[in-house]
Scaffold this motif. Structure first.
Motif, PDB file in Angstrom:
ATOM      1  N   ARG A 183      -7.381  54.080  29.715  1.00  0.00           N
ATOM      2  CA  ARG A 183      -7.169  54.214  31.271  1.00  0.00           C
ATOM      3  C   ARG A 183      -6.403  53.114  31.794  1.00  0.00           C
ATOM      4  NH1 ARG A 183     -12.001  55.720  29.454  1.00  0.00           N
ATOM      5  NH2 ARG A 183     -12.623  53.834  28.861  1.00  0.00           N
ATOM      6  N   ARG A 184      -5.269  52.819  31.185  1.00  0.00           N
ATOM      7  CA  ARG A 184      -4.484  51.817  31.685  1.00  0.00           C
ATOM      8  C   ARG A 184      -3.024  52.333  31.750  1.00  0.00           C
ATOM      9  NH1 ARG A 184      -4.927  45.658  30.236  1.00  0.00           N
ATOM     10  NH2 ARG A 184      -6.770  45.919  31.233  1.00  0.00           N
ATOM     11  N   ALA A 185      -2.417  52.826  32.943  1.00  0.00           N
ATOM     12  CA  ALA A 185      -1.275  53.258  32.998  1.00  0.00           C
ATOM     13  C   ALA A 185       0.210  52.006  32.286  1.00  0.00           C
ATOM     14  CB  ALA A 185      -0.584  53.405  34.040  1.00  0.00           C
ATOM     15  N   THR A 186       0.569  52.488  31.479  1.00  0.00           N
ATOM     16  CA  THR A 186       1.479  51.557  30.456  1.00  0.00           C
ATOM     17  C   THR A 186       3.023  52.195  30.713  1.00  0.00           C
ATOM     18  OG1 THR A 186      -0.365  50.979  29.074  1.00  0.00           O
ATOM     19  CG2 THR A 186       1.850  50.708  28.161  1.00  0.00           C
ATOM     20  N   VAL A 187       3.997  51.312  30.873  1.00  0.00           N
ATOM     21  CA  VAL A 187       5.336  51.629  30.822  1.00  0.00           C
ATOM     22  C   VAL A 187       5.822  51.521  29.371  1.00  0.00           C
ATOM     23  CG1 VAL A 187       7.799  51.175  31.540  1.00  0.00           C
ATOM     24  CG2 VAL A 187       5.819  51.003  33.203  1.00  0.00           C
ATOM     25  N   ALA A 188       6.558  52.661  29.073  1.00  0.00           N
ATOM     26  CA  ALA A 188       6.930  52.713  27.586  1.00  0.00           C
ATOM     27  C   ALA A 188       8.067  53.582  27.392  1.00  0.00           C
ATOM     28  CB  ALA A 188       5.878  53.369  26.567  1.00  0.00           C
ATOM     29  N   THR A 189       8.922  53.275  26.441  1.00  0.00           N
ATOM     30  CA  THR A 189      10.041  54.055  26.191  1.00  0.00           C
ATOM     31  C   THR A 189       9.656  54.995  25.075  1.00  0.00           C
ATOM     32  OG1 THR A 189      11.739  52.313  26.814  1.00  0.00           O
ATOM     33  CG2 THR A 189      12.605  53.892  25.163  1.00  0.00           C
ATOM     34  N   LEU A 190       9.901  56.318  25.370  1.00  0.00           N
ATOM     35  CA  LEU A 190       9.556  57.343  24.309  1.00  0.00           C
ATOM     36  C   LEU A 190      10.539  57.777  23.423  1.00  0.00           C
ATOM     37  CD1 LEU A 190       7.745  59.744  26.697  1.00  0.00           C
ATOM     38  CD2 LEU A 190       6.680  57.762  25.576  1.00  0.00           C
TER      39      LEU A 190
ATOM     40  N   THR B 286     -11.169  66.641  29.775  1.00  0.00           N
ATOM     41  CA  THR B 286     -11.413  67.732  28.958  1.00  0.00           C
ATOM     42  C   THR B 286     -12.731  67.434  27.993  1.00  0.00           C
ATOM     43  OG1 THR B 286      -9.917  66.799  27.202  1.00  0.00           O
ATOM     44  CG2 THR B 286      -8.963  68.415  28.970  1.00  0.00           C
ATOM     45  N   GLY B 287     -13.233  66.177  28.329  1.00  0.00           N
ATOM     46  CA  GLY B 287     -14.352  65.666  27.377  1.00  0.00           C
ATOM     47  C   GLY B 287     -13.883  65.322  25.681  1.00  0.00           C
ATOM     48  N   GLU B 288     -12.719  65.179  25.615  1.00  0.00           N
ATOM     49  CA  GLU B 288     -12.245  64.912  24.219  1.00  0.00           C
ATOM     50  C   GLU B 288     -11.144  63.830  24.880  1.00  0.00           C
ATOM     51  OE1 GLU B 288     -11.459  68.638  22.525  1.00  0.00           O
ATOM     52  OE2 GLU B 288      -9.577  68.981  23.731  1.00  0.00           O
ATOM     53  N   ASP B 289     -10.649  63.335  23.386  1.00  0.00           N
ATOM     54  CA  ASP B 289      -9.592  62.383  23.489  1.00  0.00           C
ATOM     55  C   ASP B 289      -8.281  63.106  24.506  1.00  0.00           C
ATOM     56  OD1 ASP B 289     -11.016  60.461  22.120  1.00  0.00           O
ATOM     57  OD2 ASP B 289      -9.625  60.531  20.383  1.00  0.00           O
ATOM     58  N   TYR B 290      -7.867  62.387  25.529  1.00  0.00           N
ATOM     59  CA  TYR B 290      -6.860  63.143  26.202  1.00  0.00           C
ATOM     60  C   TYR B 290      -5.816  61.947  26.385  1.00  0.00           C
ATOM     61  CZ  TYR B 290      -4.807  64.763  30.735  1.00  0.00           C
ATOM     62  OH  TYR B 290      -4.163  65.332  31.683  1.00  0.00           O
ATOM     63  N   ALA B 291      -4.521  62.555  26.609  1.00  0.00           N
ATOM     64  CA  ALA B 291      -3.328  61.490  26.840  1.00  0.00           C
ATOM     65  C   ALA B 291      -2.456  62.285  27.999  1.00  0.00           C
ATOM     66  CB  ALA B 291      -2.289  61.246  25.526  1.00  0.00           C
ATOM     67  N   GLU B 292      -1.704  61.463  28.566  1.00  0.00           N
ATOM     68  CA  GLU B 292      -0.688  61.814  29.819  1.00  0.00           C
ATOM     69  C   GLU B 292       0.486  61.001  29.655  1.00  0.00           C
ATOM     70  OE1 GLU B 292      -2.641  63.365  33.254  1.00  0.00           O
ATOM     71  OE2 GLU B 292      -1.557  62.080  34.253  1.00  0.00           O
ATOM     72  N   LEU B 293       1.681  61.912  29.664  1.00  0.00           N
ATOM     73  CA  LEU B 293       2.997  61.195  29.743  1.00  0.00           C
ATOM     74  C   LEU B 293       3.595  61.629  31.253  1.00  0.00           C
ATOM     75  CD1 LEU B 293       4.207  62.376  26.099  1.00  0.00           C
ATOM     76  CD2 LEU B 293       3.606  59.827  27.141  1.00  0.00           C
ATOM     77  N   GLN B 294       3.829  60.548  31.915  1.00  0.00           N
ATOM     78  CA  GLN B 294       4.504  61.030  33.045  1.00  0.00           C
ATOM     79  C   GLN B 294       5.986  60.306  33.016  1.00  0.00           C
ATOM     80  OE1 GLN B 294       2.270  58.653  36.098  1.00  0.00           O
ATOM     81  NE2 GLN B 294       0.362  59.684  35.651  1.00  0.00           N
ATOM     82  N   LEU B 295       6.885  61.610  33.298  1.00  0.00           N
ATOM     83  CA  LEU B 295       8.257  61.393  32.887  1.00  0.00           C
ATOM     84  C   LEU B 295       9.189  61.707  34.019  1.00  0.00           C
ATOM     85  CD1 LEU B 295       8.037  63.298  29.327  1.00  0.00           C
ATOM     86  CD2 LEU B 295       7.874  60.834  29.629  1.00  0.00           C
TER      87      LEU B 295
END
Length: 432
Positions: A44-51, A75-84
């Motif tokens: 739950r911490r927004a992290t800047v990253a190079t993909l 979703t009740g399960e492990d969930y990830a999000e990429l903001q590009l």
């Protein structure tokens, strides 16, 4: 489809945009972030990253990565999000890289929401309301969808079912312990005291149901009149678009033209129709017949005339509209308009808006917004009425109360909803 798959999809609109959001859900979500971003962000911490593309090592974009361990996720399960960045090449490159990762697959329509439902993050009524929220075109539709999506119907159903449980407990106690001195009898008066307020509340919700159901489709206004009285000119003027062909030749409009219109936040559908007359050819006759059939399903009719002609009798409320008032004044009882200059249009729109608001409400108190909800509530009410009205053995009363509880459970997806799940979630966008 299995619940253990890890799925991914673009959660924002396709095409060039400032930002694109890619969603990932399932047990491999954290590993997918690790593969693309080089590390798994803190929860739950927004992290800047190079993909990077794991297959080639090529940089795809520099964006923001987030990770939400289940069950504390949407979703009740492990969930990830990429903001590009929202360029097509960035999005397609990232989706392709995810597709090549083992154990990941593209999501099906509504699959993220369905997992949320299956994992108790939202009930079926809330899932349906999310579809309505996505489809909402006016303020009132948004207000109604948001009210139900926020759990208003779920909370009401829970209260109703709790009352049924109390009544059922009273009946079953009488059945099981009637010979015990400290168990109060299950008299009709006691049942009535428990169930009568419930019945009134359920009936009140049903009284609002027709307006709430129609809010989703809009208030339908059909425009009627003889050929060349200005029907097509009026719909073009009201919508400020050239939707209908305007011509001095009688019978130009052969089929119905629909236009969606927002009046004070309420959804209104305007329908331009063929001119009512003894048609000269078969195609025009078909258009007139369709007009007459469509009138019966409209909420309001506008009868247009440039000669003061009275409207024909019909079962739909009718507003008389005098057109071309630049050439002759409007007769008494009619709203005069000139579509070319705009004169009188404001008064006509206000008159339509008043009737639309009286018919639809404002959506703020909506509960029963779908036919499925209404039918389930009607079945529940029928069972409760049977307990209050009909005399019979307590065993039958107990079964009727169970049936009522099951009917209410269908509204929120608590019981017997497998046959409607596919239909509900298939209406979602991919990525929702």
């Amino acid at each position: 489809m299995t619940a253990r798959d890890t799925i991914f999809a673009l959660g924002t609109g396709a095409g060039r945009a400032a930002i694109a959001v890619i969603r990932i859900s399932g047990p491999g979500s954290g590993d997918a972030l690790q593969a693309l971003a080089g590390k798994r962000p803190a929860p739950r911490r927004a992290t800047v990253a190079t993909l990077h593309d794991p297959a080639t090592g090529e940089a795809l974009d520099r964006g923001v990565a987030l990770f939400f361990p289940g069950p504390a996720s949407s979703t009740g399960e492990d969930y990830a999000e990429l903001q590009l960045h929202g360029g097509r090449a960035v999005v397609e490159g990232t989706l392709a890289a995810l597709h090549r990762l083992p154990g990941l697959r593209a999501a099906e329509p509504g699959e993220f929401a369905r997992r949320g439902f299956e994992n108790g993050k939202l009930d079926l009524s809330q899932a349906e309301a999310l579809v309505d929220l996505i489809d909402a075109q006016t303020e009132a539709q948004r207000r109604q969808a948001l009210h139900v999506a926020g759990g208003a119907l779920r909370r009401k159903v829970e209260l109703w079912r709790a009352a049924l449980v109390d009544a059922l407990a009273l009946v079953e106690a009488e059945l099981d312990f009637s010979d015990e001195a400290d168990v109060a009898g299950c008299s009709p008066a006691r049942l009535s005291a428990l169930l009568s307020p419930l019945v009134e509340d359920m009936r009140a919700a049903l009284r609002l149901a027709p307006a709430s159901e129609r809010m989703r489709d809009g208030f339908v206004v059909i425009i009627l009149g003889r050929p060349n009285v200005g029907k097509s000119t009026l719909i073009n003027a009201l919508t400020q678009r050239d939707l209908a062909i305007v011509s001095a030749i009688p019978g130009t409009t052969r089929d119905m033209i629909e236009a969606h219109f927002d009046i004070g936040g309420l959804p209104v559908t305007l329908i331009d129709t063929a001119g009512l007359r003894d048609a000269a050819d078969e195609i025009e006759r078909i258009g007139v017949d369709r007009t007459l059939a469509r009138v019966e399903t409209a909420d309001l009719a506008l009868w247009l005339s440039d000669s003061g002609e009275s409207p024909p009798r019909c079962d739909v409320e009718t507003i008389r509209v005098a057109t071309k008032i630049d050439l002759s004044p409007a007769p008494e009882g009619a709203i005069g308009v000139c579509a070319l200059s705009g004169a009188g249009l404001e008064a006509l729109v206000a008159a339509i808006g008043r009737r639309a608001r009286a018919s639809l409400g404002d959506g703020a108190a909506a509960l029963i917004v779908r036919e499925r909800h209404r039918q389930a509530l009607e079945q529940a009410l029928e069972s409760v009425d049977a307990v209050l009205i009909e005399e019979g053995p307590l065993e039958l009363h107990a079964e009727e109360l169970r049936r009522a509880s099951r009917s209410l459970g269908r509204i929120v997806g608590a019981v017997d909803v497998e046959d409607v799940l596919d239909a509900v979630f298939s209406r979602f966008c991919i990525g929702k």
